[in-house]
Scaffold this active site. Sequence first.
Site, mmCIF file in Angstrom:
data_model
loop_
_atom_site.group_PDB
_atom_site.id
_atom_site.type_symbol
_atom_site.label_atom_id
_atom_site.label_comp_id
_atom_site.label_asym_id
_atom_site.label_seq_id
_atom_site.Cartn_x
_atom_site.Cartn_y
_atom_site.Cartn_z
ATOM 1 N N LYS A 128 55.094 56.609 38.767
ATOM 2 C CA LYS A 128 53.790 55.546 39.741
ATOM 3 C C LYS A 128 52.996 56.466 40.652
ATOM 4 O O LYS A 128 53.492 57.530 41.329
ATOM 5 C CB LYS A 128 54.375 54.376 40.134
ATOM 6 C CG LYS A 128 52.884 53.635 40.124
ATOM 7 C CD LYS A 128 52.468 52.469 39.175
ATOM 8 C CE LYS A 128 51.360 52.217 39.106
ATOM 9 N NZ LYS A 128 51.204 50.565 38.102
ATOM 10 N N ASP A 168 44.879 52.492 36.787
ATOM 11 C CA ASP A 168 45.615 50.947 38.222
ATOM 12 C C ASP A 168 44.279 50.319 39.060
ATOM 13 O O ASP A 168 43.474 50.638 38.887
ATOM 14 C CB ASP A 168 46.858 51.150 38.762
ATOM 15 C CG ASP A 168 47.483 49.835 39.267
ATOM 16 O OD1 ASP A 168 48.266 49.518 38.230
ATOM 17 O OD2 ASP A 168 47.437 49.449 40.301
HETATM 18 P P1 NDP Z 1 41.012 42.804 38.372
HETATM 19 O O1 NDP Z 1 40.567 42.771 40.031
HETATM 20 O O2 NDP Z 1 39.566 42.366 37.440
HETATM 21 O O3 NDP Z 1 40.825 40.695 38.653
HETATM 22 C C1 NDP Z 1 41.414 40.010 39.888
HETATM 23 C C2 NDP Z 1 41.074 38.413 39.761
HETATM 24 O O4 NDP Z 1 41.787 38.060 39.860
HETATM 25 C C3 NDP Z 1 39.692 38.594 39.832
HETATM 26 O O5 NDP Z 1 38.868 37.708 39.756
HETATM 27 C C4 NDP Z 1 40.053 37.862 41.785
HETATM 28 O O6 NDP Z 1 38.716 37.484 42.234
HETATM 29 C C5 NDP Z 1 40.874 37.787 41.317
HETATM 30 N N1 NDP Z 1 41.761 37.349 42.992
HETATM 31 C C6 NDP Z 1 42.417 37.738 43.958
HETATM 32 N N2 NDP Z 1 42.721 37.285 44.463
HETATM 33 C C7 NDP Z 1 43.140 35.793 44.700
HETATM 34 C C8 NDP Z 1 43.701 34.963 45.011
HETATM 35 N N3 NDP Z 1 44.209 34.865 46.333
HETATM 36 N N4 NDP Z 1 42.984 33.581 44.457
HETATM 37 C C9 NDP Z 1 42.683 33.890 43.374
HETATM 38 N N5 NDP Z 1 41.837 34.226 42.252
HETATM 39 C C10 NDP Z 1 42.290 36.187 42.694
HETATM 40 O O7 NDP Z 1 42.478 42.856 38.509
HETATM 41 P P2 NDP Z 1 43.006 42.860 36.851
HETATM 42 O O8 NDP Z 1 42.440 41.323 36.429
HETATM 43 O O9 NDP Z 1 43.259 44.342 36.915
HETATM 44 O O10 NDP Z 1 44.423 42.982 37.348
HETATM 45 C C11 NDP Z 1 45.110 42.272 37.870
HETATM 46 C C12 NDP Z 1 46.489 41.587 38.021
HETATM 47 O O11 NDP Z 1 47.276 42.033 36.599
HETATM 48 C C13 NDP Z 1 47.223 42.510 38.879
HETATM 49 O O12 NDP Z 1 48.093 42.706 39.403
HETATM 50 C C14 NDP Z 1 47.710 44.277 38.240
HETATM 51 O O13 NDP Z 1 48.187 44.456 39.113
HETATM 52 C C15 NDP Z 1 48.074 43.033 36.789
HETATM 53 N N6 NDP Z 1 47.972 44.283 35.691
HETATM 54 C C16 NDP Z 1 47.035 44.934 35.639
HETATM 55 C C17 NDP Z 1 46.985 45.297 34.611
HETATM 56 C C18 NDP Z 1 45.663 45.678 33.397
HETATM 57 O O14 NDP Z 1 45.840 46.231 32.402
HETATM 58 N N7 NDP Z 1 44.303 45.085 33.967
HETATM 59 C C19 NDP Z 1 48.226 45.606 33.649
HETATM 60 C C20 NDP Z 1 49.357 45.180 34.225
HETATM 61 C C21 NDP Z 1 49.189 44.033 35.464
HETATM 62 P P3 NDP Z 1 37.752 38.466 42.903
HETATM 63 O O15 NDP Z 1 36.312 38.364 42.198
HETATM 64 O O16 NDP Z 1 36.670 37.551 43.778
HETATM 65 O O17 NDP Z 1 38.107 39.288 43.866
#
Ligand code: NDP
Length: 447
Positions: A128, A168
């Site tokens: 990573k 990431d």
């Molecule tokens: P994004 O940045 O696309 O989306 C994150 C979402 O979570 C946004 O809607 C954000 O809202 C919301 N969010 C953040 N904090 C909070 C909170 N406290 N309460 C409610 N909602 C919240 O990220 P991803 O979808 O790509 O990733 C999400 C998770 O999945 C992370 O932990 C990431 O490490 C993990 N992951 C992602 C992968 C991928 O391929 N994308 C692969 C493996 C793991 P807002 O828009 O308001 O910021």
Amino acid sequence: MDTQVNIESISEEIVEKNPGEPEFHQAVREVVNSLGPVLDKHPEFVKEKIIQRLCEPDRQILFRVPWQDDEGEVQVNRGFRVEFSNALGPYKGGLRFHPSVYLGTVKFLGFEQIFKNSLLDLGIGGGKGGADFDPKGKSDHEVMRFCQSFMTELYRHIGENTDVPAGDTGVGPREIGYMFGQYKRITNKYETGTFTGKEVAWGGSPVRFEATGYGCAYFVQEMLGTFDESFEGKTCVVSGSGNVALYAIEKIHEFGGKVVACSDSGGVIRDDNGLDLEKIKQIKEVERGRISEYTDSHEDASYEEGGNIWEIPCDVALPCATQNELQESDAGTLIENGCIAVAEGANMPCSPEAIQAFLEANVAFGPGKAANAGGVAISALEMQQNAGRQSWSFEYTDQQLRETMQKLHATCRDAAEEYGVPGNYVSGANIAGFIKVARALVAQGLT
Ligand code: NDP
């Protein structure tokens, strides 16, 4: 020595040797605590000090990343690449650009990645990287200059058979493009296989965008199948409304489930008719707006600012937003409301106490290591396409992803059964992931 004593002393030694890295300690404990039955059965892993060897990365690279902003001001960031283990293939794992990144973050994610990648059985090791750089608010040119400077150091450590970075948080196709461009310029090699997460037009894979969300839904469909259930007719809640959440919702709807709530960092929307995903995509992906806007066009739906999504009754809950978003009390509420399955779309969204509560209540629980492996699965499939100079169709790639997640589910389930903890996917994932790497390390001699 007694196995339990041995495991505890190993954990203590690792904490002592890696001070100030709580996320890394938590990740190590979570894996090591599952390994008692494995060490009992395989004394050779104890003798060869496999756990201690895996907790010490093969190599940790820390470097200065100087770059110039649009005002001509010099900026200095710190870059990281932790190459944890190449026992099963080239180091593989994403790069995270976020101001909070420090060595402990990269080690926690890299350590997890060893086992996630091992479970996939697609010939990739674990690593990573990243930087404490914040792409938010930067111009394209600033991001490009940063990526070029970052790659001017990192290029010497990576390669399609050595170490294959991906995206990431904060690193998408734009950043991968800039880094690949600089890598190509310095090395004079068109090695698309050195990076994954590229744009489809020049070596990327279809389904990359959908992979983690779809993969999570595929994993849950398999878990439900073990007790003759499926998404069909189930009420679900999915936290977040980002990349993982949106495509998990899409696949659940395709499977006949009904997602009634999702969230962003502002609050929670609830629509008991089932969320209108196209509208949410329009708000989040096209307009870059807030989900609160959903109620403007859906009068039956409600929005609660700062609401707790886990209070909404559901059969299946998928935390897909962020780390530590689901605590023990939330687990209690979900269990009381009759939830039968939970899976981690995000990395580490459930606290250790919440996970324990789910396991004790016999809620089917899919840990992130397995349930969100769809993203890296597609990365491995992208490497396959690059190696064969092929471009697969969306349908074919999606089918490969589904089969990979089905196989991964079976691997975790079978390991849990074999080691006396049937139905415990946390232990199953840790055990199966560990054994494969451990066997390779023993076979490859003391390295
Ligand atoms: P994004 O940045 O696309 O989306 C994150 C979402 O979570 C946004 O809607 C954000 O809202 C919301 N969010 C953040 N904090 C909070 C909170 N406290 N309460 C409610 N909602 C919240 O990220 P991803 O979808 O790509 O990733 C999400 C998770 O999945 C992370 O932990 C990431 O490490 C993990 N992951 C992602 C992968 C991928 O391929 N994308 C692969 C493996 C793991 P807002 O828009 O308001 O910021």
